[in-house]
Scaffold this active site. Sequence first.
Site, PDB file in Angstrom:
ATOM      1  N   CYS A   7      15.608   0.502  20.602  1.00  0.00           N
ATOM      2  CA  CYS A   7      15.165   1.826  20.145  1.00  0.00           C
ATOM      3  C   CYS A   7      16.144   2.295  19.065  1.00  0.00           C
ATOM      4  CB  CYS A   7      15.065   2.808  21.317  1.00  0.00           C
ATOM      5  SG  CYS A   7      16.614   3.129  22.168  1.00  0.00           S
ATOM      6  N   ASN A  10      19.763   3.704  21.549  1.00  0.00           N
ATOM      7  CA  ASN A  10      20.141   2.895  22.724  1.00  0.00           C
ATOM      8  C   ASN A  10      20.748   3.756  23.836  1.00  0.00           C
ATOM      9  OD1 ASN A  10      22.345   0.088  23.564  1.00  0.00           O
ATOM     10  ND2 ASN A  10      20.281   0.450  24.248  1.00  0.00           N
ATOM     11  N   CYS A  12      18.318   6.319  25.334  1.00  0.00           N
ATOM     12  CA  CYS A  12      17.168   6.859  26.086  1.00  0.00           C
ATOM     13  C   CYS A  12      16.159   5.754  26.422  1.00  0.00           C
ATOM     14  CB  CYS A  12      16.468   7.974  25.305  1.00  0.00           C
ATOM     15  SG  CYS A  12      17.523   9.402  24.945  1.00  0.00           S
ATOM     16  N   ARG A  13      15.365   5.336  25.436  1.00  0.00           N
ATOM     17  CA  ARG A  13      14.234   4.465  25.734  1.00  0.00           C
ATOM     18  C   ARG A  13      14.632   3.031  26.073  1.00  0.00           C
ATOM     19  NH1 ARG A  13      11.334   5.897  20.262  1.00  0.00           N
ATOM     20  NH2 ARG A  13      13.555   6.010  19.726  1.00  0.00           N
ATOM     21  N   SER A  14      15.453   2.396  25.206  1.00  0.00           N
ATOM     22  CA  SER A  14      15.712   0.966  25.454  1.00  0.00           C
ATOM     23  C   SER A  14      16.581   0.698  26.692  1.00  0.00           C
ATOM     24  CB  SER A  14      16.248   0.266  24.203  1.00  0.00           C
ATOM     25  OG  SER A  14      17.489   0.766  23.797  1.00  0.00           O
ATOM     26  N   ASP A 124       9.990   9.104  20.906  1.00  0.00           N
ATOM     27  CA  ASP A 124      11.402   9.453  21.019  1.00  0.00           C
ATOM     28  C   ASP A 124      11.529  10.758  21.810  1.00  0.00           C
ATOM     29  OD1 ASP A 124      13.992  10.283  20.646  1.00  0.00           O
ATOM     30  OD2 ASP A 124      14.023   9.887  18.494  1.00  0.00           O
TER      31      ASP A 124
HETATM   32  P1  4NP Z   1      16.578   6.577  21.842  1.00  0.00           P
HETATM   33  O1  4NP Z   1      16.626   8.158  21.629  1.00  0.00           O
HETATM   34  O2  4NP Z   1      16.319   5.972  20.492  1.00  0.00           O
HETATM   35  O3  4NP Z   1      15.431   6.415  22.787  1.00  0.00           O
HETATM   36  O4  4NP Z   1      17.906   6.186  22.446  1.00  0.00           O
HETATM   37  C1  4NP Z   1      17.469   8.774  20.684  1.00  0.00           C
HETATM   38  C2  4NP Z   1      18.806   8.976  20.981  1.00  0.00           C
HETATM   39  C3  4NP Z   1      19.625   9.615  20.059  1.00  0.00           C
HETATM   40  C4  4NP Z   1      19.096  10.037  18.850  1.00  0.00           C
HETATM   41  C5  4NP Z   1      17.763   9.819  18.554  1.00  0.00           C
HETATM   42  C6  4NP Z   1      16.954   9.177  19.482  1.00  0.00           C
HETATM   43  N1  4NP Z   1      19.926  10.710  17.923  1.00  0.00           N
HETATM   44  O5  4NP Z   1      19.413  11.155  16.878  1.00  0.00           O
HETATM   45  O6  4NP Z   1      21.137  10.853  18.175  1.00  0.00           O
END
Ligand code: 4NP
Length: 158
Positions: A7, A10, A12-14, A124
Amino acid sequence: MKILFVCLGNICRSPTAEAVLRGVLAREAPELDVTVDSAGTSNYHPGAAPDRRSQAVARERAYDLSGLRARQVRAADFVQFDLILAMDRRNLEELLRMAPAGMRRKIQLFLDYAPEQRLREVPDPYYGGPRGFEDVLDLIEAASRGLLRRLREQAPQP
Ligand code: 4NP
């Protein structure tokens, strides 16, 4: 078989997908030899534990994310992993851009394993409310079940 979930951050989703697939494999298919990892296309949160909101919704379904730590995708990943599964098209495009030409066939959208779902991308959840984290977990569980079916079909028969 080595599988990498990807993602943006790294956190939340992955990492959720990493823990869910590992949990599903341990419960339902311990005979399959599958390694699971996750990484982000960004370097926003290196070394960070998963987001508390992701950890909380996962814990309610008995998945433990607490030991995972964020890292960025690296060149060696395209060689070491057999399957690289992106959470959304933005990350899919970034992976395709980074990958050596011969490795691009390893890269897919994770929700391709959940064709019954309305969405093709795991949204996201970072800037949204708690419901978004539940929805992410639902989608990831659905795609993990589809992926497990595929892994079983591909496993060498005894
Ligand atoms: P992820 O979510 O891609 O599922 O881990 C996010 C985590 C942090 C951010 C964006 C999406 N950020 O902008 O910091």
